[in-house]
Design a protein around this motif. Structure first.
Motif, mmCIF file in Angstrom:
data_model
loop_
_atom_site.group_PDB
_atom_site.id
_atom_site.type_symbol
_atom_site.label_atom_id
_atom_site.label_comp_id
_atom_site.label_asym_id
_atom_site.label_seq_id
_atom_site.Cartn_x
_atom_site.Cartn_y
_atom_site.Cartn_z
ATOM 1 N N LYS A 106 -6.555 -0.151 -8.694
ATOM 2 C CA LYS A 106 -7.267 0.319 -7.515
ATOM 3 C C LYS A 106 -7.441 -0.803 -6.489
ATOM 4 C CE LYS A 106 -11.488 2.696 -6.040
ATOM 5 N NZ LYS A 106 -12.781 3.276 -6.469
ATOM 6 N N GLY A 107 -6.983 -0.540 -5.268
ATOM 7 C CA GLY A 107 -7.277 -1.433 -4.146
ATOM 8 C C GLY A 107 -6.317 -2.580 -3.924
ATOM 9 N N PHE A 108 -5.687 -3.086 -4.994
ATOM 10 C CA PHE A 108 -4.759 -4.209 -4.808
ATOM 11 C C PHE A 108 -3.815 -4.301 -6.003
ATOM 12 C CE2 PHE A 108 -8.210 -5.707 -7.236
ATOM 13 C CZ PHE A 108 -7.942 -6.939 -7.808
ATOM 14 N N GLY A 151 0.824 -1.208 0.000
ATOM 15 C CA GLY A 151 0.000 0.000 0.000
ATOM 16 C C GLY A 151 0.857 1.256 0.000
ATOM 17 N N LYS A 178 -1.506 -1.002 -4.470
ATOM 18 C CA LYS A 178 -2.907 -0.854 -4.030
ATOM 19 C C LYS A 178 -3.450 0.533 -4.359
ATOM 20 C CE LYS A 178 -2.472 -4.079 -0.117
ATOM 21 N NZ LYS A 178 -2.645 -4.243 1.351
ATOM 22 N N SER A 179 -3.093 1.027 -5.539
ATOM 23 C CA SER A 179 -3.508 2.370 -5.927
ATOM 24 C C SER A 179 -3.607 2.447 -7.447
ATOM 25 C CB SER A 179 -2.492 3.398 -5.416
ATOM 26 O OG SER A 179 -2.867 4.707 -5.771
#
Length: 256
Positions: free
Chosen positions: A60-62, A10, A36-37
């Motif tokens: 996004k997210g992972f 992250g 994660k972005s």
């Protein structure tokens, strides 16, 4: 030339630690994993202000991978791996930096196994092997750096018993990794520490860091021309112990 693999777990949550590492260690190249972005929310300006050019393959997210280069702009060569057009995971990016081809790799975890996630992991290893073979054919210095999510040997974990059912240590996972090495790649950290016992990851759970209950899953593989320039390899372990650190430590190789 110090080339680092660093799963940041992250990038937004870990940005202070990453900037701290760039300032203190001053690596020449850093391959990041698990951003994660998405691309449009990445901290590009902060990285540039630290003196690093970068290419990104966010999600996004992972997932998400990047390559940073000190006082240089990585020349992008490829994003993603061929073989599964429907695969939208951001797990591979490749660039050239100062005459060295470098890939940042985030291989699938594969748990729970058996099951579709483990099957995907094994297919992904095969796809990586296809790309790796093509890179070897170019006869240039190449470094395949990343979180492989494979514990190659029994002495690469604090406890074989604790990890025996995990996807990271299944015979199929190990065979995929060994088949990759058999193409002619050199495991730089294994070369430096042939007896094992060196960890790159410590879980957040069960006091793993405090007990030094870790394992080695971050690897930097060298093509023959890169291996000819091998100076040393190691783990910047202390960074794992800092406040709000990633569960991985920066893992590196130095080339002449």
């Amino acid at each position: 030339m110090k080339i680092v693999s660093y799963n940041v777990n992250g990038i937004k949550a870990r940005l202070p630690r990453l900037l701290e590492y760039l300032d203190e260690a001053k690596p020449d190249v850093v391959c990041l994993q698990e951003l994660k972005s998405s691309d449009d929310t990445l901290p590009v300006k902060d990285i540039e202000a630290a003196g690093y050019g970068a290419i990104w393959h966010g999600q996004k997210g992972f997932n998400g991978v990047a390559i940073l280069a000190r006082d240089a702009e990585p020349a992008e060569r490829q994003k993603g791996l061929a073989g599964e057009p429907e695969d939208e995971h951001s797990r591979y990016i490749e660039a050239e930096v100062n005459g060295v081809v470098i890939a940042s790799i985030y291989l699938p975890n594969g748990n729970p196994q058996p099951g579709p996630k483990f099957d995907y992991k094994l297919r992904w290893i095969d796809r990586l092997a296809t790309r790796a073979k093509a890179l070897l054919a170019e006869e240039v210095p190449v470094v395949l750096a990343g979180d492989y999510n494979v514990i190659p040997n029994d002495d690469d974990t604090f406890s074989v018993r604790a990890m025996q059912d995990d996807a990271l240590m299944q015979p199929e996972s190990r065979q995929g990794y060994r088949a990759l090495l058999a193409q002619g790649w050199t495991d730089s950290l294994r070369t430096q520490f042939p007896k094992g016992g060196v960890w790159t990851f410590w879980d957040y759970q069960a006091g793993a860091w405090q007990r030094d209950a870790g394992f080695r899953i971050d690897h930097l593989l060298l093509s023959p021309l890169a291996a000819d320039r091998f100076v040393g390899a190691g783990v910047d372990k202390d960074y794992r112990g800092r406040e709000k650190a990633s569960d991985h430590a920066p893992t590196w190789v130095k080339l002449r």
